[in-house]
Design an enzyme around this catalytic site. Structure first.
Site, short mmCIF file in Angstrom:
data_model
loop_
_atom_site.label_atom_id
_atom_site.label_comp_id
_atom_site.label_asym_id
_atom_site.label_seq_id
_atom_site.Cartn_x
_atom_site.Cartn_y
_atom_site.Cartn_z
N TYR A 1 54.30 61.43 80.78
CA TYR A 1 54.16 60.52 79.63
C TYR A 1 55.51 59.96 79.18
O TYR A 1 55.58 58.87 78.64
CB TYR A 1 53.50 61.26 78.47
CG TYR A 1 52.03 61.46 78.65
CD1 TYR A 1 51.12 60.50 78.21
CD2 TYR A 1 51.53 62.59 79.29
CE1 TYR A 1 49.77 60.67 78.39
CE2 TYR A 1 50.16 62.76 79.46
CZ TYR A 1 49.29 61.80 79.01
OH TYR A 1 47.94 61.96 79.19
N VAL A 2 56.56 60.77 79.38
CA VAL A 2 57.88 60.31 78.95
C VAL A 2 58.59 59.59 80.10
O VAL A 2 59.03 58.45 79.96
CB VAL A 2 58.72 61.51 78.45
CG1 VAL A 2 60.15 61.07 78.17
CG2 VAL A 2 58.09 62.09 77.19
N GLY A 3 58.68 60.28 81.25
CA GLY A 3 59.43 59.73 82.39
C GLY A 3 58.90 58.37 82.83
O GLY A 3 59.69 57.43 83.00
N VAL B 1 60.85 66.86 83.05
CA VAL B 1 59.78 67.75 83.53
C VAL B 1 59.14 68.45 82.33
O VAL B 1 59.67 68.38 81.22
CB VAL B 1 60.33 68.80 84.53
CG1 VAL B 1 60.95 68.13 85.74
CG2 VAL B 1 61.33 69.72 83.86
N THR C 1 55.17 76.08 76.39
CA THR C 1 55.49 77.28 75.62
C THR C 1 55.28 78.48 76.54
O THR C 1 54.31 78.54 77.29
CB THR C 1 54.56 77.38 74.39
OG1 THR C 1 54.71 76.18 73.64
CG2 THR C 1 54.93 78.58 73.52
N ALA D 1 64.55 68.65 65.18
CA ALA D 1 64.51 68.44 63.72
C ALA D 1 63.62 67.27 63.36
O ALA D 1 62.84 67.34 62.40
CB ALA D 1 65.94 68.21 63.20
N LEU E 1 58.64 65.45 60.84
CA LEU E 1 57.43 64.62 60.88
C LEU E 1 56.18 65.49 60.72
O LEU E 1 55.27 65.16 59.94
CB LEU E 1 57.36 63.85 62.21
CG LEU E 1 58.35 62.69 62.36
CD1 LEU E 1 58.37 62.19 63.80
CD2 LEU E 1 57.99 61.56 61.42
N CYS F 1 54.04 67.57 71.43
CA CYS F 1 55.38 67.88 70.91
C CYS F 1 55.42 68.73 69.64
O CYS F 1 56.17 69.70 69.59
CB CYS F 1 56.12 66.59 70.62
SG CYS F 1 56.57 65.73 72.12
C1 UDX Z 1 55.53 62.53 68.30
C2 UDX Z 1 56.70 61.85 67.60
O1 UDX Z 1 56.19 60.87 66.67
C3 UDX Z 1 57.61 61.19 68.63
O2 UDX Z 1 58.75 60.63 67.97
C4 UDX Z 1 58.05 62.24 69.63
O3 UDX Z 1 58.85 61.62 70.64
C5 UDX Z 1 56.85 62.91 70.27
O4 UDX Z 1 56.00 63.47 69.26
P1 UDX Z 1 53.24 61.70 69.37
O5 UDX Z 1 52.93 63.16 69.47
O6 UDX Z 1 53.04 60.84 70.56
O7 UDX Z 1 54.76 61.52 68.94
O8 UDX Z 1 52.34 61.05 68.20
P2 UDX Z 1 52.46 60.90 66.63
O9 UDX Z 1 52.14 59.50 66.28
O10 UDX Z 1 53.73 61.43 66.10
O11 UDX Z 1 51.24 61.78 66.10
C6 UDX Z 1 51.22 63.18 66.24
C7 UDX Z 1 49.98 63.75 65.59
O12 UDX Z 1 50.05 63.63 64.17
C8 UDX Z 1 48.68 63.04 65.98
O13 UDX Z 1 47.67 64.00 66.18
C9 UDX Z 1 48.38 62.17 64.79
O14 UDX Z 1 47.02 61.87 64.66
C10 UDX Z 1 48.87 63.04 63.67
N1 UDX Z 1 49.20 62.28 62.44
C11 UDX Z 1 50.19 61.35 62.47
C12 UDX Z 1 48.52 62.54 61.27
O15 UDX Z 1 47.63 63.40 61.23
N2 UDX Z 1 48.86 61.85 60.15
C13 UDX Z 1 49.85 60.92 60.14
O16 UDX Z 1 50.11 60.33 59.08
C14 UDX Z 1 50.54 60.65 61.34
P1 ADP Z 2 56.08 64.74 79.36
O1 ADP Z 2 55.00 64.53 78.35
O2 ADP Z 2 57.29 65.46 78.80
O3 ADP Z 2 56.45 63.51 80.11
P2 ADP Z 2 54.40 65.69 81.53
O4 ADP Z 2 53.79 67.04 81.66
O5 ADP Z 2 53.52 64.50 81.29
O6 ADP Z 2 55.52 65.81 80.41
O7 ADP Z 2 55.23 65.37 82.86
C1 ADP Z 2 56.09 66.24 83.50
C2 ADP Z 2 56.02 65.98 85.00
O8 ADP Z 2 57.09 66.71 85.64
C3 ADP Z 2 54.74 66.47 85.68
O9 ADP Z 2 54.10 65.36 86.31
C4 ADP Z 2 55.22 67.52 86.74
O10 ADP Z 2 54.52 67.44 87.96
C5 ADP Z 2 56.67 67.09 86.94
N1 ADP Z 2 57.54 68.14 87.46
C6 ADP Z 2 57.68 69.41 87.00
N2 ADP Z 2 58.62 70.09 87.72
C7 ADP Z 2 59.09 69.22 88.66
C8 ADP Z 2 60.09 69.31 89.70
N3 ADP Z 2 60.80 70.42 89.90
N4 ADP Z 2 60.29 68.23 90.48
C9 ADP Z 2 59.59 67.08 90.28
N5 ADP Z 2 58.66 66.93 89.31
C10 ADP Z 2 58.40 67.98 88.50
#
Ligand code: UDX
Ligand code: ADP
Ligand code: UDX
Length: 480
Positions: free
Chosen positions: A11-13, A86, A90, A218, A223, A272
Site C-alpha cells: 500500500y505504501v511502496g 516491507v 506486531t 507521534a 491522530l 497503522c
Molecule cells: C493513517 C494516517 O492518517 C496516515 O497519515 C498514516 O500514513 C497511515 O495511517 P490511514 O490508516 O490510511 O492513515 O487512514 P485514516 O484516514 O487516518 O483513518 C484511520 C482510521 O480512523 C479509519 O478507520 C477511519 O475511519 C478512522 N477515523 C478517521 C475516524 O474514526 N474518525 C475520524 O475523524 C477520522
Molecule cells: P505497507 O502497507 O506498509 O505498504 P504491505 O504489507 O502492503 O505494507 O506491503 C509490504 C510488502 O513487502 C508485501 O507485499 C511483502 O510481500 C513485501 N516484502 C516483505 N519482505 C520482503 C523482502 N524481503 N523482499 C521483497 N519484498 C518483501
C-alpha cells in the site's frame, strides 16, 4: 539516469513509487516484491490495491520509467537509492509479543541489500519502524558491506489510504531524517532533490534520524488519540442527550484544535494506528517510562471499548439476544474508498455478533468475499503474517453478498460499519419494507439521517447521537 528501487510493493511502496516515477522522468523506478501474485497484479490492468486515481498514474508511467518485478536482487544491485517498504507486523511471540514490531522482514531485506550490493547506496526507511531501527540496520549493512558505503535515511510516509494519490501529490510535508555527518547531509540532499521535482522546498523538512523515526509514530499516535477522545465523548453524549456531531463542530471551530479528524465512529482501524501506538508503548516501557506508556495505552483501550460498546448496544437493543437473527453488515473496509480491511473495526464487531450467534450477511463494495472470510478466521494481530493467506472462515453464521438490498432483506437489524457514500442514498423505505419488525439500524459512522429513518419507522442508533426513545428506555446493560 538515477535508479531507485523499492523493496515491498504494498500500500505504501506501490503508490509512492508510482508518484516518483510520474514526476521524475529522469529517474528509473523499480518496485520489487517476493510475492509474485502481487507483482503480477501490479503489471496487469487489475492492480492489487484499490486507490482512487492510482490506475491512471500507473498507466502513465508503467513500462516508461516504472517497473514492477520479482527480481529483487538485480534491481537492488543496480539502484542508487533503495527504499525499504516491507511489512512490520506486531510481534506475536517472544519478547514484546503483542506490542513490539516484528522486524524479521526488515532484517532480511537489509541482509540481502548488503549481500548483493557492489556500489554505494542510500537506504531509505519507508515503512514505519521503532525508533533507532536505522541504527540496527546500519550495523547490519556496514558489518556485511565489503567496503561499500551505505547511508541510512528515514523518510516516513504520511499518506492515508483512499486519498493516497492526493496526499502524495500535495503532501503537508515530506520528512527526511539522516546522520548529521557530511556524508549523511549529502544523502539527505540527494533524496530531497527527488521530492523537489514536485514538492515545494518549504514542505521538505530535514532533521536527525531519530526525530524523523519518532515523528511518524507521534503523528499517528496523536491522530488516533483525537479519534479516541471524540469517541470517548460520544459515550458521554449518549448518556446525557448531547449530540457528538454538534460538540465536535463547536470544538473544531477553535483554531487551536481545528475541524478535521473529529468524526466519532465505531472505532478507528487501518494498518497503522494500533500497531504504531503499541509500538510506542513498548518503546516507552523499554525506556522505563511507565506513565507515558500507560497514557498512550488508553488510546487503544478506548478504541476497543468503542467497538465492544457498539456490539453491546446492538445486542441489548434487540431484546438482549441476536441468536439466530439475521443482521446485515454494511461496510467491512476500515474506511471508505479503500478495499483494505487491516484492523478494521468491522472485524471486531462481526466477531462480537457471531459470538452471540447472530446470522451475518455482509456487503462491502470493495472487499472480496475471500478477504472477509479470511479476516474473520484469523486471530487478532495475525493479519500481517503470511499464514493469514491460507486461512478462511467456514461458518454457517456468515454469508457475504454483493448487493446491499440482499444483505438487508429479511434482516432484524442493519449495522453500518464503513462510511461508504452509497450508504447515504440507499432506498431505506425499500429496505424497511423488506426487513423483520421492529427494524433496527445501528449507524457506526454517522452517515444516515437519523430523523428521516425514524420517520420511516426504523429504530435508530447512531454513535454519539441522542438515543432513540426505544433504546433509552431499556434497562442499562450491566457493566461487563
Ligand atoms: C493513517 C494516517 O492518517 C496516515 O497519515 C498514516 O500514513 C497511515 O495511517 P490511514 O490508516 O490510511 O492513515 O487512514 P485514516 O484516514 O487516518 O483513518 C484511520 C482510521 O480512523 C479509519 O478507520 C477511519 O475511519 C478512522 N477515523 C478517521 C475516524 O474514526 N474518525 C475520524 O475523524 C477520522
Ligand atoms: P505497507 O502497507 O506498509 O505498504 P504491505 O504489507 O502492503 O505494507 O506491503 C509490504 C510488502 O513487502 C508485501 O507485499 C511483502 O510481500 C513485501 N516484502 C516483505 N519482505 C520482503 C523482502 N524481503 N523482499 C521483497 N519484498 C518483501
Ligand atoms: C484556557 C483556554 O485556552 C481558554 O480557551 C479557556 O477559555 C480557559 O482556559 P488559559 O488557561 O487562560 O485559557 O490559557 P491557555 O493559553 O490555554 O494555557 C493554559 C496552560 O497551558 C498554561 O499554563 C500554558 O502555559 C499551558 N500550555 C499551553 C502549554 O504548556 N503548552 C502549550 O502548547 C499551550
Amino acid at each position: 539516469m538515477m535508479k531507485i528501487c523499492c523493496i515491498g510493493a504494498g500500500y505504501v511502496g506501490g503508490p509512492t513509487m508510482a508518484m516518483i516515477a510520474l514526476n521524475c522522468h529522469d529517474i528509473d523506478v523499480a518496485v520489487v516484491d517476493i510475492a509474485a501474485p502481487r507483482i503480477n497484479a501490479w503489471n496487469s490492468s487489475n492492480l492489487p490495491i484499490f486507490e482512487p486515481g492510482l490506475d491512471d498514474v500507473v498507466k502513465a508511467c508503467r513500462g516508461r520509467n516504472l517497473f514492477f518485478s520479482t527480481d529483487v536482487e538485480k534491481h537492488v544491485a543496480e539502484a542508487d537509492i533503495v527504499f525499504v517498504s516491507v511489512n512490520t507486523p506486531t510481534k506475536l511471540r517472544g519478547l514484546g509479543a503483542g506490542k513490539a514490531a516484528d522486524l524479521t522482514y526488515w532484517e532480511s531485506a537489509a541482509r540481502m541489500i548488503a549481500d548483493v550490493s557492489t556500489t554505494d547506496k542510500i537506504v531509505v526507511e519507508k515503512s514505519t519502524v521503532p525508533v533507532k531501527t536505522a541504527e540496527a540496520i546500519e550495523k547490519i549493512l556496514n558489518h556485511n558491506s565489503n567496503g561499500i558505503q551505505f547511508q541510512i535515511l528515514s523518510n516516513p510516509e504520511f499518506l492515508a489510504e483512499g486519498t493516497a494519490i492526493e496526499d502524495l501529490m500535495k503532501p503537508d510535508r515530506v520528512l527526511i531524517g539522516g546522520r548529521e555527518t557530511p556524508d549523511g547531509k549529502k544523502a539527505i540532499e540527494t533524496l530531497k532533490d527527488v521530492y523537489a521535482h514536485w514538492v515545494p522546498a518549504d514542505r521538505i523538512i530535514t532533521m536527525n534520524l531519530w526525530s524523523a523515526e519518532l515523528s511518524k509514530l507521534a503523528a499517528n499516535a496523536l491522530l488516533a488519540q483525537r479519534i479516541s477522545s471524540v469517541n470517548a465523548m460520544s459515550a458521554l453524549c449518549e448518556a446525557t442527550g448531547a449530540d457528538v456531531s454538534e460538540v465536535a463542530y463547536a470544538v473544531g471551530k477553535d483554531s487551536r484544535i481545528g475541524p478535521r479528524f473529529l468524526n466519532a465512529s465505531v472505532g478507528y482501524g487501518g494498518s497503522c494506528f494500533q500497531k504504531d501506538i503499541l509500538n510506542l508503548v513498548y518503546i516507552c516501557e523499554c525506556n522505563g517510562l511507565t506513565e507515558v506508556a500507560n497514557y498512550w495505552k488508553q488510546v487503544v483501550q478506548i478504541n476497543d471499548y468503542q467497538k465492544a460498546r457498539f456490539v453491546k448496544r446492538v445486542v441489548s437493543s434487540m431484546f438482549n439476544t441476536v441468536s439466530g437473527k439475521k443482521i446485515a453488515i454494511l461496510g467491512f473496509a476500515f474506511k471508505k474508498d479503500t478495499g483494505d480491511t487491516r484492523e478494521t473495526a468491522a472485524m471486531d464487531v462481526c466477531r462480537g455478533l457471531i459470538g452471540d450467534k447472530a446470522q451475518l450477511s455482509i456487503y462491502d463494495p470493495q472487499v472480496t468475499r475471500e478477504q472477509i472470510l479470511r479476516d474473520l478466521a484469523v486471530d487478532k494481530l495475525d493479519w500481517d503474517h503470511p499464514r493469514h493467506l491460507q486461512q478462511s472462515l467456514n461458518s454457517k453464521h456468515v454469508s457475504v453478498v454483493s448487493d446491499p438490498y440482499e444483505a438487508t432483506k429479511g434482516a432484524h437489524g442493519v449495522c453500518i460499519l464503513t462510511e461508504w457514500d452509497e450508504f447515504k442514498t440507499l432506498e431505506y423505505e425499500r429496505i424497511y419494507k423488506s426487513m423483520q419488525k421492529p427494524a433496527f439500524v445501528f449507524d457506526g459512522r454517522n452517515v444516515i439521517d437519523v430523523n428521516e429513518l425514524r420517520k420511516i419507522g426504523f429504530i435508530v442508533y447512531s454513535v454519539g447521537k441522542p438515543l432513540d426513545p426505544w433504546v433509552k428506555d431499556l434497562p442499562a446493560a450491566p457493566p461487563s
